[in-house]
Design a protein around this motif. Structure first.
Motif, mmCIF file in Angstrom:
data_model
loop_
_atom_site.group_PDB
_atom_site.id
_atom_site.type_symbol
_atom_site.label_atom_id
_atom_site.label_comp_id
_atom_site.label_asym_id
_atom_site.label_seq_id
_atom_site.Cartn_x
_atom_site.Cartn_y
_atom_site.Cartn_z
ATOM 1 N N THR A 22 14.097 166.026 24.763
ATOM 2 C CA THR A 22 14.524 165.470 23.474
ATOM 3 C C THR A 22 15.038 164.042 23.603
ATOM 4 N N GLY A 23 14.982 163.496 24.792
ATOM 5 C CA GLY A 23 15.389 162.119 25.039
ATOM 6 C C GLY A 23 14.664 161.610 26.267
ATOM 7 N N ILE A 101 9.246 159.203 27.826
ATOM 8 C CA ILE A 101 9.996 158.794 26.644
ATOM 9 C C ILE A 101 9.313 159.361 25.406
ATOM 10 N N GLN A 102 10.049 159.381 24.302
ATOM 11 C CA GLN A 102 9.464 159.815 23.041
ATOM 12 C C GLN A 102 8.923 158.613 22.275
ATOM 13 N N MET A 139 6.758 162.933 16.322
ATOM 14 C CA MET A 139 7.153 162.437 17.635
ATOM 15 C C MET A 139 6.379 163.171 18.728
ATOM 16 N N HIS A 141 5.316 162.386 23.344
ATOM 17 C CA HIS A 141 5.845 161.800 24.573
ATOM 18 C C HIS A 141 4.831 160.885 25.254
ATOM 19 N N TYR A 181 15.043 159.563 17.995
ATOM 20 C CA TYR A 181 14.341 160.616 18.729
ATOM 21 C C TYR A 181 14.266 161.923 17.936
ATOM 22 N N GLN A 182 15.108 162.060 16.917
ATOM 23 C CA GLN A 182 15.137 163.285 16.119
ATOM 24 C C GLN A 182 14.330 163.152 14.827
#
Length: 265
Positions: A22-23, A101-102, A139, A141, A181-182
């Motif tokens: 998530t990060g 990374i996202q 999102m 990656h 990121y959310q």
């Protein structure tokens, strides 16, 4: 998240590929390390050298920057849309040290490949490929790896059946850096199907980061059968998890040919 072994990361086959980071993290075979992002570039777009520099400036918990540990000069960006971003799975693949990374994708979506990988469980799990969907965002990656590792990582998706998955460069959609990121994708209720096309009844959020050069980014694409065709609609991974897709939809429809659902360079 404190540093931990990638073997402690959950990887339940029935829920594949989740959970995903998530990060920003640095994956190694020994541990997963949280990375601290730096200031977002102010440019509208980044070329390959710019992206390499962006990755190199992430900070580790001890204050070192990622560029002190990894030589990015030979690394290429690889979009890791599913299990290839799961640290447990990367450990199986014996992947190299990989920053993950996202990023935000726009006008394209992650969707289930119309195939099964039965290496671990029966009847098998589904991997994620990509299709066009105007107005969509979500999102996913991105990582940076050297060409030999990139090829080996993508080939893992094939299992015993070579050349089902190929590294491709897409010619449509947008991949961009994202500060939030959310960021949530459109809800199911914001999609309208008229029997021919699907429309997103919500505007794409304003950009918070620059777009990336699509000609430099490799995307693993399922080129044997393409993606699942649910009566003309694309199945979005964010709305239909692995188990629900397999139990409720798989083999109740047909497939979209991979070259019909996305254009390539």
């Amino acid at each position: 998240m404190a540093s931990q072994s990638p073997r402690l990361w959950p990887c339940p086959p029935g829920n594949s590929p989740r959970p995903l980071p998530t990060g920003p993290i640095l994956f190694t075979m020994r541990e997963i390390i949280d990375l601290k992002p730096h200031n977002m570039p102010v440019a509208d777009s980044l070329n390959l050298d710019d992206l390499r520099e962006y990755f190199s400036l992430f900070t580790l918990p001890d204050g070192k920057i990622l560029g002190d540990l990894i030589d990015f000069s030979k690394r290429r960006p690889l979009l890791v849309m599913g299990e290839l971003a799961n640290p447990y799975r990367l450990c199986d693949i014996m992947a190299p040290d990989m920053p993950i990374i996202q990023v935000r994708i726009e006008n394209i979506c992650r969707t289930w490949a119309d195939s099964l990988d039965s290496r671990e469980v029966q009847p098998g799990i589904h991997h994620i490929t990509m299709a066009r969907l105007p107005g969509w965002w979500e999102m996913t990656h991105l990582t940076m790896v050297e060409p030999a590792d990139l090829k080996r990582i993508v080939q893992w998706l094939d299992g015993p059946n070579p050349n089902n998955w190929l590294p491709k460069r897409i010619a449509e959609g947008t991949i961009r850096l994202e500060e939030n990121y959310q960021l949530s994708p459109p809800d199911q209720e914001k999609l309208e199907w008229d029997g021919v096309t699907e429309n997103v009844l919500q505007d794409i959020p304003p950009a918070s980061g620059p777009s990336l050069d699509l000609s430099t980014i490799i995307v693993p694409i399922h080129t044997r059968m393409g993606c699942y065709n649910s009566r003309g609609r694309i199945v979005k991974c964010v709305h239909t998890p692995q188990t629900k897709f397999h139990e409720d939809l798989f083999r109740r429809g047909s497939s979209f040919k991979w070259s019909d659902i996305l254009s390539f360079l």
